[in-house]
Write a protein that holds these residues in place. Structure first.
Motif, PDB file in Angstrom:
ATOM      1  N   THR A 100       0.837  -1.206   0.000  1.00 25.14           N
ATOM      2  CA  THR A 100       0.000   0.000   0.000  1.00 25.14           C
ATOM      3  C   THR A 100       0.870   1.254   0.000  1.00 25.14           C
ATOM      4  O   THR A 100       0.643   2.198  -0.772  1.00 25.14           O
ATOM      5  N   GLN A 101       1.906   1.267   0.865  1.00 23.32           N
ATOM      6  CA  GLN A 101       2.821   2.397   0.895  1.00 23.32           C
ATOM      7  C   GLN A 101       3.575   2.533  -0.429  1.00 23.32           C
ATOM      8  O   GLN A 101       3.807   3.642  -0.907  1.00 23.32           O
ATOM      9  N   GLU A 106       4.672   5.569  -5.325  1.00 20.78           N
ATOM     10  CA  GLU A 106       4.705   5.740  -6.784  1.00 20.78           C
ATOM     11  C   GLU A 106       3.855   6.940  -7.199  1.00 20.78           C
ATOM     12  O   GLU A 106       4.217   7.701  -8.103  1.00 20.78           O
ATOM     13  N   GLN A 107       2.691   7.118  -6.546  1.00 23.17           N
ATOM     14  CA  GLN A 107       1.878   8.301  -6.844  1.00 23.17           C
ATOM     15  C   GLN A 107       2.643   9.581  -6.495  1.00 23.17           C
ATOM     16  O   GLN A 107       2.623  10.569  -7.239  1.00 23.17           O
ATOM     17  N   LEU A 108       3.310   9.569  -5.345  1.00 24.54           N
ATOM     18  CA  LEU A 108       4.109  10.738  -4.948  1.00 24.54           C
ATOM     19  C   LEU A 108       5.228  10.988  -5.951  1.00 24.54           C
ATOM     20  O   LEU A 108       5.511  12.147  -6.286  1.00 24.54           O
ATOM     21  N   ASN A 113       7.700  14.290  -9.942  1.00 24.90           N
ATOM     22  CA  ASN A 113       8.361  14.425 -11.250  1.00 24.90           C
ATOM     23  C   ASN A 113       7.629  15.424 -12.126  1.00 24.90           C
ATOM     24  O   ASN A 113       8.243  16.245 -12.814  1.00 24.90           O
ATOM     25  N   GLY A 114       6.276  15.363 -12.114  1.00 25.71           N
ATOM     26  CA  GLY A 114       5.512  16.336 -12.905  1.00 25.71           C
ATOM     27  C   GLY A 114       5.725  17.748 -12.411  1.00 25.71           C
ATOM     28  O   GLY A 114       5.886  18.693 -13.177  1.00 25.71           O
ATOM     29  N   ARG A 115       5.748  17.910 -11.081  1.00 24.44           N
ATOM     30  CA  ARG A 115       5.912  19.246 -10.499  1.00 24.44           C
ATOM     31  C   ARG A 115       7.306  19.790 -10.803  1.00 24.44           C
ATOM     32  O   ARG A 115       7.472  20.975 -11.128  1.00 24.44           O
ATOM     33  N   PHE A 145      -0.515  18.595 -10.059  1.00 24.35           N
ATOM     34  CA  PHE A 145       0.230  17.608  -9.252  1.00 24.35           C
ATOM     35  C   PHE A 145       0.100  17.985  -7.763  1.00 24.35           C
ATOM     36  O   PHE A 145       0.798  18.875  -7.267  1.00 24.35           O
ATOM     37  N   HIS A 146      -0.824  17.332  -7.084  1.00 20.84           N
ATOM     38  CA  HIS A 146      -1.131  17.628  -5.686  1.00 20.84           C
ATOM     39  C   HIS A 146      -0.185  16.836  -4.791  1.00 20.84           C
ATOM     40  O   HIS A 146      -0.525  15.747  -4.304  1.00 20.84           O
TER      41      HIS A 146
END
Length: 588
Positions: A100-101, A106-108, A113-115, A145-146
């Protein structure tokens, strides 16, 4: 009796060793629990550090946009770009035991990377005196990118894991005390069991011997029922036991004994290589696996068999025996032969396709270098001939010369379109963040400027930023929107809609819809072919290669493209792009 002494020694060993093992296991689990608690704290610290560096870089760029010369935005942003990927890798490593982490990390990583990419873009735009573009890039980074949301989830997950691991550590301590108590009781019980078991051992042994004899009988029944030929041979390769399948296949009686293997089955086993391999199994304890042999069995049929053999040691004798099994794979051999023939045919087809590809490359070279020069000559000499005739040329001559020039120009354009289509399949993708909203607005403005006087009603959804090749995606929009404008040319007021939706797979599905001429769905398979047209050139101009270019570009980005339409009711063209990142570049 010896077994009683052994049992007593075992009981003493268990009484002494078991508490030690339990204590050692408890200590190890307590240490691991401590490590897990520390790891949870490290996760939180890394997340805070990543977020801090990200916002420090953004703050520095904001100060730079505010004309603060002391912001050092470039060095701060460069530091964030160089350090954050390493921190993300460290975060992945220490959360490797928590799926889960890992998913949240990966989302972070995607958001960071987008930010970072948009911060870098903002810095570049500022350096090129595009202050508005730089501010827009920072706004896009904050809107798309939140990082805070994902980071809070990671920290919350780490806090939950920390609490759970502390609870697990406390529970482990309680369990250890309980286990020690139960162990003491078990030790007393074991002493009692040893006394009781020692009295019953003799009776159990007698019953075990009976069961052993019964098991041997059942094994013999199973051996005879197995349809795979099986034989047991002594150290001289003489038969000790054969099952019914072996007897039926090679004509040897199940009751026969001491018959040499090479004499069984009228010479079916007379292969010297096989006999030597079997002797090696007996002498060197080398197992024989999948030895293929062609035999003519007692029924006169030639069979393709696979032989396996291994050495067994008898309990009541020092002489080893050989267990021999035979598998009839005649049908499989025939299938393999057919597969080989099909593979050979496939190799020939591949070679033919390779030859065709080389011929196509040669054709492309010829088109680009050999066909253009004659076309230029035709066009030039047609113009010279018209100039030479001057006033002496009648209307028919001028018409013929005009047809020659127009046909030459059209063929030159077809050649150029074909070369563009070929280059789209060979060039490398230049991946970057692409603002689809800006591309569509630019394309719509250009398309409307080319048809002055037309009345077009546009409806465009807010479009996302994707990762792709900007020039190629611009070509996609130019072809789709250009077609929509072209095929609504007979409408007094044209309506063109550009929309996007998110698929369940996470991809973006873009749609360009119009209320123009449409097409018959029976011919939709031809729509994306090279130089394929569903309308006459006199009705709608064009060369019929634009949609082929669209299909090739979208497929190279890992997406798909399709169309829907109805004659006189308009058309809808759809294509998908990955919401994160397309697959590695490859030719299509």
């Amino acid at each position: 009796m010896p077994w009683r002494t052994g049992g007593l020694l075992l009981a003493v060993l268990v009484i002494v060793a078991l508490p030690y093992m339990i204590m050692r296991g408890s200590s190890k689990e307590s240490f691991q629990a401590g490590e897990r608690v520390t790891r949870s704290a490290e996760v939180q610290a890394l997340v805070y550090r990543i977020g801090g560096q990200t916002y420090a870089a953004e703050s520095a760029i904001q100060h730079l946009l505010a004309d603060d010369p002391s912001s050092h935005a470039e060095s701060v942003a460069a530091g964030a770009e160089s350090e954050i990927p390493g921190l993300l890798d460290e975060l992945r490593r220490i959360t490797a035991d928590n799926p889960t982490q890992q998913h949240l990390v990966e989302q972070l990583s995607v958001a960071e990377n987008g930010r970072l990419a948009l911060m870098h873009q903002a810095l570049q735009r500022f350096q090129h005196n595009d202050r508005a573009g730089a501010e827009q890039a920072l706004k896009d980074a904050d809107a798309l990118f939140h990082v805070d949301e994902v980071a809070n989830k990671v920290v919350a997950g780490a806090s939950l894991a920390l609490q759970q691991r502390r609870e697990a550590a406390r529970k482990q301590s309680d369990d250890s005390r309980l286990v020690l108590t139960l162990t003491s009781a078990a030790q007393l019980l074991m002493l009692m069991i040893v006394v009781v078991v020692s009295e019953r051992q003799i009776g159990r042994r007698l019953r075990a011997e009976v069961r052993e004899r019964q098991a041997v009988q059942r094994s013999q029944m199973i051996l005879q029922a197995v349809r795979e030929p099986i034989a047991l041979l002594d150290h001289n390769l003489r038969s000790l036991l054969v099952n019914a399948a072996f007897s039926e296949l090679y004509g040897v009686s199940e009751e026969s004994r001491a018959e040499y293997l090479e004499n069984i089955g009228q010479g079916a086993w007379a292969d010297e290589v096989l006999l030597q391999r079997l002797r090696d199994v007996l002498l060197r304890d080398r197992e024989l696996w999948d030895f293929e042999l062609t035999q003519r069995t007692i029924d006169g049929v030639e069979r393709h068999v696979v032989i396996n053999a291994r050495r067994l040691q008898q309990q009541d004798s020092d002489s080893p025996v050989l267990l021999l099994t035979v598998s009839d794979v005649t049908a499989r051999a025939l299938v393999e032969q057919q597969v080989k023939e099909l593979n050979h045919q496939l190799e020939n087809k591949v070679a033919q396709i390779s030859d065709v590809n080389r011929e196509l490359e040669a054709f492309s070279y010829s088109v680009s270098h050999d066909l253009r020069a004659p076309l230029r000559h035709i066009t030039a000499f047609a113009q010279k001939l018209e100039d030479h005739l001057g006033e002496q040329a009648d209307t028919t001559s001028r018409h013929y010369l005009g047809v020659v020039r127009d046909a030459s120009h059209r063929m030159a354009q077809l050649i150029e379109d074909l070369l563009v289509f070929s280059r789209l399949g060979r060039g490398a993708l230049r991946l970057q963040a692409v603002d689809m909203q800006a591309l569509v607005e630019e394309t719509c403005t250009l398309a409307e400027s080319e048809v002055p006087g037309r009345s077009i009603v546009w409806r465009t959804d807010p479009l996302p930023t994707v990762v792709g090749d900007e020039n190629m995606l611009r070509t996609v929009w130019q072809n789709l929107i250009g077609n929509a404008v072209k095929y609504t040319g007979q409408r007094e007021i044209a309506h063109i809609d550009i929309s996007v939706r998110h698929e369940d797979s996470g991809d973006h599905e873009f749609t360009v819809a119009d209320d123009g001429a449409g097409f018959d769905m029976r011919y939709v398979d031809k729509l994306f072919g090279v130089f394929q047209r569903l309308h006459k050139a006199s009705e709608f101009p064009g060369n019929g290669i634009g949609l082929a270019n669209v299909r090739r570009i979208v497929m190279r980005h890992g997406g798909r493209v399709w169309a829907e339409g109805e004659p006189g009711q308009g058309a809808r063209f759809h294509f998908t792009l990955s919401a994160i990142e397309p697959p590695p570049a490859g030719s299509v």
